[in-house]
Design an enzyme around this catalytic site. Structure first.
Site, PDB file in Angstrom:
ATOM      1  N   GLY A 220      38.801 -16.302 -29.358  1.00  0.00           N
ATOM      2  CA  GLY A 220      37.655 -16.886 -30.071  1.00  0.00           C
ATOM      3  C   GLY A 220      36.458 -15.958 -29.959  1.00  0.00           C
ATOM      4  O   GLY A 220      36.259 -15.330 -28.927  1.00  0.00           O
TER       5      GLY A 220
ATOM      6  N   THR B 185      34.146 -14.962 -22.978  1.00  0.00           N
ATOM      7  CA  THR B 185      34.559 -16.262 -23.503  1.00  0.00           C
ATOM      8  C   THR B 185      33.467 -17.275 -23.217  1.00  0.00           C
ATOM      9  O   THR B 185      32.853 -17.253 -22.140  1.00  0.00           O
ATOM     10  CB  THR B 185      35.884 -16.782 -22.900  1.00  0.00           C
TER      11      THR B 185
ATOM     12  N   ASP C 105      34.226 -20.146 -22.662  1.00  0.00           N
ATOM     13  CA  ASP C 105      34.871 -21.110 -21.760  1.00  0.00           C
ATOM     14  C   ASP C 105      34.593 -20.827 -20.281  1.00  0.00           C
ATOM     15  O   ASP C 105      34.771 -21.707 -19.446  1.00  0.00           O
ATOM     16  CB  ASP C 105      36.394 -21.113 -21.982  1.00  0.00           C
TER      17      ASP C 105
ATOM     18  N   ARG D  83      29.061 -44.034 -30.484  1.00  0.00           N
ATOM     19  CA  ARG D  83      29.342 -42.997 -31.480  1.00  0.00           C
ATOM     20  C   ARG D  83      29.908 -41.755 -30.784  1.00  0.00           C
ATOM     21  O   ARG D  83      29.600 -41.489 -29.617  1.00  0.00           O
ATOM     22  CB  ARG D  83      28.067 -42.570 -32.204  1.00  0.00           C
TER      23      ARG D  83
ATOM     24  N   GLN E 217      29.020 -24.027 -31.081  1.00  0.00           N
ATOM     25  CA  GLN E 217      28.844 -23.508 -29.717  1.00  0.00           C
ATOM     26  C   GLN E 217      29.143 -22.016 -29.608  1.00  0.00           C
ATOM     27  O   GLN E 217      28.772 -21.361 -28.645  1.00  0.00           O
ATOM     28  CB  GLN E 217      29.798 -24.230 -28.750  1.00  0.00           C
TER      29      GLN E 217
HETATM   30  N1  LIG Z   1      50.738 -13.698 -21.811  1.00  0.00           N
HETATM   31  C1  LIG Z   1      50.435 -13.145 -22.996  1.00  0.00           C
HETATM   32  N2  LIG Z   1      51.200 -12.140 -23.491  1.00  0.00           N
HETATM   33  C2  LIG Z   1      50.934 -11.583 -24.678  1.00  0.00           C
HETATM   34  N3  LIG Z   1      49.932 -11.976 -25.469  1.00  0.00           N
HETATM   35  C3  LIG Z   1      49.157 -12.964 -25.038  1.00  0.00           C
HETATM   36  C4  LIG Z   1      49.349 -13.591 -23.768  1.00  0.00           C
HETATM   37  N4  LIG Z   1      48.401 -14.558 -23.619  1.00  0.00           N
HETATM   38  C5  LIG Z   1      47.661 -14.502 -24.731  1.00  0.00           C
HETATM   39  N5  LIG Z   1      48.095 -13.546 -25.566  1.00  0.00           N
HETATM   40  C6  LIG Z   1      47.583 -13.216 -26.894  1.00  0.00           C
HETATM   41  O1  LIG Z   1      46.173 -13.021 -26.857  1.00  0.00           O
HETATM   42  C7  LIG Z   1      45.570 -13.885 -27.817  1.00  0.00           C
HETATM   43  C8  LIG Z   1      44.198 -14.240 -27.356  1.00  0.00           C
HETATM   44  O2  LIG Z   1      44.285 -15.106 -26.240  1.00  0.00           O
HETATM   45  P1  LIG Z   1      43.651 -16.577 -26.289  1.00  0.00           P
HETATM   46  O3  LIG Z   1      43.955 -17.207 -27.615  1.00  0.00           O
HETATM   47  O4  LIG Z   1      44.111 -17.267 -25.061  1.00  0.00           O
HETATM   48  O5  LIG Z   1      42.093 -16.291 -26.282  1.00  0.00           O
HETATM   49  P2  LIG Z   1      41.227 -15.683 -25.117  1.00  0.00           P
HETATM   50  O6  LIG Z   1      41.397 -14.225 -25.115  1.00  0.00           O
HETATM   51  O7  LIG Z   1      41.529 -16.398 -23.841  1.00  0.00           O
HETATM   52  O8  LIG Z   1      39.763 -16.001 -25.629  1.00  0.00           O
HETATM   53  P3  LIG Z   1      39.064 -17.453 -25.780  1.00  0.00           P
HETATM   54  O9  LIG Z   1      39.676 -18.371 -24.780  1.00  0.00           O
HETATM   55  O10 LIG Z   1      37.633 -17.185 -25.525  1.00  0.00           O
HETATM   56  O11 LIG Z   1      39.296 -17.888 -27.180  1.00  0.00           O
HETATM   57  C9  LIG Z   1      46.526 -15.070 -27.904  1.00  0.00           C
HETATM   58  O12 LIG Z   1      46.359 -15.807 -29.074  1.00  0.00           O
HETATM   59  C10 LIG Z   1      47.874 -14.378 -27.805  1.00  0.00           C
HETATM   60  O13 LIG Z   1      48.344 -13.941 -29.045  1.00  0.00           O
HETATM   61  O1  LIG Z   2      39.226 -23.035 -33.415  1.00  0.00           O
HETATM   62  P1  LIG Z   2      39.630 -21.851 -32.630  1.00  0.00           P
HETATM   63  O2  LIG Z   2      39.025 -20.586 -33.109  1.00  0.00           O
HETATM   64  O3  LIG Z   2      41.111 -21.769 -32.436  1.00  0.00           O
HETATM   65  O4  LIG Z   2      39.001 -21.996 -31.195  1.00  0.00           O
HETATM   66  C1  LIG Z   2      39.095 -23.107 -30.381  1.00  0.00           C
HETATM   67  C2  LIG Z   2      39.188 -22.701 -28.939  1.00  0.00           C
HETATM   68  O5  LIG Z   2      38.472 -21.503 -28.681  1.00  0.00           O
HETATM   69  C3  LIG Z   2      37.594 -21.677 -27.600  1.00  0.00           C
HETATM   70  O6  LIG Z   2      36.358 -21.958 -28.102  1.00  0.00           O
HETATM   71  C4  LIG Z   2      37.352 -20.466 -26.839  1.00  0.00           C
HETATM   72  O7  LIG Z   2      36.838 -19.501 -27.707  1.00  0.00           O
HETATM   73  C5  LIG Z   2      38.150 -22.894 -26.863  1.00  0.00           C
HETATM   74  O8  LIG Z   2      37.203 -23.545 -26.092  1.00  0.00           O
HETATM   75  C6  LIG Z   2      38.666 -23.714 -28.007  1.00  0.00           C
HETATM   76  O9  LIG Z   2      39.706 -24.568 -27.643  1.00  0.00           O
HETATM   77 MG   LIG Z   3      40.835 -18.286 -23.151  1.00  0.00          MG
END
Ligand SMILES: Nc1ncnc2c1ncn2[C@@H]1O[C@H](COP(=O)(O)OP(=O)(O)OP(=O)(O)O)[C@@H](O)[C@H]1O
Ligand SMILES: O=P(O)(O)OC[C@H]1O[C@](O)(CO)[C@@H](O)[C@@H]1O
Ligand SMILES: [Mg+2]
Length: 342
Positions: free
Chosen positions: A10, A126, A128, A266, A274
């Protein structure tokens, strides 16, 4: 050295400030060249990138979003995914290393690829705030400011109508945004994934607030579960990595609170507001410092590491220690806040 930068997961306020910090420091101090992969790991597996020179990144520190785009693409998937294909793509374009800016998911992917021999440095981002080893991830403070402002506004309308309002915030399975925004705004209860409570307890808090002539305002994390529930509410299907898309728990709770208490209730979901808009000054500074430190780590060839915030210092730790498991709200932080509920 030629470095490819990517932003994945995200988006969040501060991504552009990191990119600026990396490119300005890396060009000026080390004479590095940079490219920016488009849309996170998707740009890596597709070999799709843009040039990133100093003139492309000046004045970016206050801009929300990411000039590179983001996605939740898995770098191991698709015909051009996986470490061997990525190494071939890097060799073809003369790219020596990757700086991956992302959350715990992105950094886990970075850790795996670095274990396969790809030169990678991570930068934790992030809203989060669920990444181990770093006290805060940039984007979090801005998200908390936005949620706090929303809760302050909800408070006045709730009081005017003698209503209960339950405000849903993001955070996946970590309750950091709810905890901090709820504490800042004086929410009457903070409901987080790390600490399930019963519907009866929530109703009790609502009645306590109503009985002293006030309006109950609650904040709930999207991953919260009632004691009565087996798993977090999800009705929107799966994300590109096949995990449940969260969101909607406030809508589930509101009618149940109303039915139990008789207080008109509500639900409000803050959603992507956010993640949008300009970063706070705090996040601009944190992101810029992390960017500078990441390019220093690349210069020192500290592959398989990520830069982090420890107290007021930026340090470097291994990607494996930062990605053991997501960082949850510890129990003592919940009870600290809970002393003021009701
Ligand atoms: N263990 C893993 N191995 C390979 N790819 C992964 C793994 N975990 C996550 N990814 C890839 O990285 C992408 C980004 O990770 P994720 O969607 O968890 O967001 P994030 O990097 O944690 O950021 P945020 O939580 O802020 O959105 C995932 O959608 C997935 O395709
Ligand atoms: O709608 P999207 O882009 O999949 O993102 C939602 C998720 O991404 C986050 O905002 C982190 O970026 C999480 O808190 C939330 O669950
Ligand atoms: Mg994450």
């Amino acid at each position: 050295m030629k470095i490819g930068i990517l932003t994945s997961g995200g988006d969040c306020p501060g991504l552009n400030a990191v990119i600026r910090g990396i490119v300005l420091k890396g060009s000026e101090a080390y004479g590095f060249d940079f490219v920016g992969f488009k849309h996170g790991w998707r740009g890596v597996v597709e070999g799709s990138f843009i040039p990133l020179a100093e003139e492309h990144v000046r004045f970016l520190a206050n801009q929300g979003g990411t000039i590179l785009g983001s996605s939740r693409t898995n770098p191991y998937e698709g015909p051009f995914g996986g470490p061997e294909n990525i190494k071939r793509m890097m060799l073809k374009h003369g790219i020596d290393a990757i700086i991956a800016i992302g959350g715990e998911g992105t950094l886990t992917a970075a850790r795996r690829l670095s274990e396969e021999g790809i030169n990678i440095v991570g930068v934790p981002k992030t809203i989060d705030n669920d990444i181990q080893e770093t006290d805060y991830s940039f984007g979090f403070t801005t998200a908390v400011e936005i949620a706090t402002d929303a809760l302050d506004r909800i408070r006045t309308t709730a009081e005017s109508h003698d209503r209960c309002i339950i405000v849903e915030v993001m955070g996946r399975y970590a309750g950091w945004i709810a905890l901090h925004a709820g504490m800042a705004a004086g929410a009457n209860a903070i409901l987080i994934p790390e600490h399930p409570v019963s519907l009866g307890q929530i109703a009790e808090w609502a009645l306590e607030v109503r009985d002293r002539g006030s309006a109950p305002v609650f904040v709930v994390s999207e991953g919260f579960t009632l004691e009565e529930m087996d798993e977090a509410h999800s009705h929107k299907g799966l994300d590109p990595f096949n995990r449940p898309l969260l969101g909607g728990i406030a809508d589930i709770l509101a009618p149940q609170i109303e039915a139990l208490t008789g207080i008109e209730t509500r639900a409000v979901s803050l959603g992507h507001v956010q993640r949008g808009g300009v970063p706070s000054a705090y996040d601009r500074v944190l992101a810029t410092r992390l960017g500078i430190a990441a390019v220093d780590a690349a210069h020192d060839e500290q592959w398989g590491s990520t830069v982090v915030l420890k107290g007021t210092d930026i340090e470097t730790v291994s990607l494996s220690s930062a990605t053991q498991e997501p960082k949850s709200v510890p129990e003592y932080r919940y009870y600290e806040a809970a002393a003021l509920f009701g």
